[in-house]
Design an enzyme around this catalytic site. Structure first.
Site, PDB file in Angstrom:
ATOM      1  N   GLU A 122      -1.784  -9.002   3.926  1.00 18.51           N
ATOM      2  CA  GLU A 122      -1.816  -9.414   5.330  1.00 18.51           C
ATOM      3  C   GLU A 122      -3.228  -9.546   5.897  1.00 18.51           C
ATOM      4  O   GLU A 122      -3.436 -10.174   6.937  1.00 18.51           O
ATOM      5  CB  GLU A 122      -0.993  -8.435   6.187  1.00 18.51           C
ATOM      6  CG  GLU A 122      -1.592  -7.053   6.373  1.00 18.51           C
ATOM      7  CD  GLU A 122      -1.278  -6.042   5.282  1.00 18.51           C
ATOM      8  OE1 GLU A 122      -1.334  -4.838   5.574  1.00 18.51           O
ATOM      9  OE2 GLU A 122      -0.985  -6.440   4.133  1.00 18.51           O
TER      10      GLU A 122
ATOM     11  N   HIS B  70      -3.600  -5.219   0.381  1.00 11.36           N
ATOM     12  CA  HIS B  70      -3.091  -5.683   1.675  1.00 11.36           C
ATOM     13  C   HIS B  70      -3.109  -7.210   1.753  1.00 11.36           C
ATOM     14  O   HIS B  70      -4.120  -7.802   2.141  1.00 11.36           O
ATOM     15  CB  HIS B  70      -3.927  -5.089   2.809  1.00 11.36           C
ATOM     16  CG  HIS B  70      -3.700  -3.636   2.991  1.00 11.36           C
ATOM     17  ND1 HIS B  70      -2.683  -3.142   3.780  1.00 11.36           N
ATOM     18  CD2 HIS B  70      -4.323  -2.558   2.466  1.00 11.36           C
ATOM     19  CE1 HIS B  70      -2.705  -1.822   3.749  1.00 11.36           C
ATOM     20  NE2 HIS B  70      -3.688  -1.441   2.944  1.00 11.36           N
TER      21      HIS B  70
ATOM     22  N   CYS C 159       0.837  -1.205   0.000  1.00  9.99           N
ATOM     23  CA  CYS C 159       0.000   0.000   0.000  1.00  9.99           C
ATOM     24  C   CYS C 159       0.875   1.260   0.000  1.00  9.99           C
ATOM     25  O   CYS C 159       1.479   1.572  -1.013  1.00  9.99           O
ATOM     26  CB  CYS C 159      -1.007  -0.044   1.144  1.00  9.99           C
ATOM     27  SG  CYS C 159      -2.354   1.156   0.952  1.00  9.99           S
TER      28      CYS C 159
END
Length: 188
Positions: free
Chosen positions: A168, A166, A79
């Site tokens: 994660e 993202h 990001c």
């Protein structure tokens, strides 16, 4: 293997730590004001997400431009980190015409490294106001979405990567595999 995570106050950073630790690597959080010499102990570096705009608030990212220019280890930008890598290396970053939040479908064009083994489309979690509109010279676009042309990029030596989304966050399909593939690059 030791991974450095440059921290900019992003809301998902604890999930990066969790994923990298789960995959068996040691990871240490680094504030961006540390001297570049202190990052030379890492086998690779991840630049996290955060609330800043690289084109307007680069000073809030401390020594990060030096890390990107001087470190000779694999790097992954997520990001804000993706935008930072592009900006520092000569790409174009601007306010997104259509900011993306929530689940977004991306189209994968090149899956030979961090997206290795992925199908042509993937649902990912987005949270950004800015975007990379032109990657740096020597980088190729790996994936795009309807609203952002550069969802993922890699340099020609497959050692510096950026993803706008993202990996994660649990809503990103196969996000853990992106970290696994990146750590594979770090181990080479």
């Amino acid at each position: 293997m030791k991974v450095g995570l440059v921290y900019y106050g992003g809301q998902y950073n604890h999930l990066i730590l969790k994923n990298v630790k789960y995959l068996g690597a040691d990871i240490e959080v680094i504030p961006p004001h540390k001297p570049v010499e202190e990052l030379k102990k890492f086998d690779c570096v991840i630049f996290s997400g955060g609330p800043y705009s690289v084109s307007e608030e680069i000073q809030k990212m401390g020594n990060s431009p030096l890390y990107i220019k001087e470190l000779k280890v694999p790097m992954l930008g997520i990001c804000l980190g993706h935008q930072l890598i592009a900006y520092v290396l000569g790409g174009v970053v601007r306010r997104a015409l259509n900011p993306e939040y929530g689940l977004t479908r991306i189209n994968i064009f090149d899956e030979d490294t961090i997206l290795k083994g992925f199908s042509q489309q993937l649902n990912v979690w987005e949270s950004h106001n800015d975007e990379v509109v032109e990657p740096p010279s020597g980088f190729r676009v790996l994936a795009s979405s309807a609203n952002a042309r550069v969802q993922a990029m890699a340099n020609s030596s497959n050692s510096i990567f950026g993803v706008q989304f993202h990996p994660e966050v649990k809503h990103t399909e196969r996000g853990i595999e992106i970290f696994k593939n990146f750590l594979g690059v770090c181990r080479k």
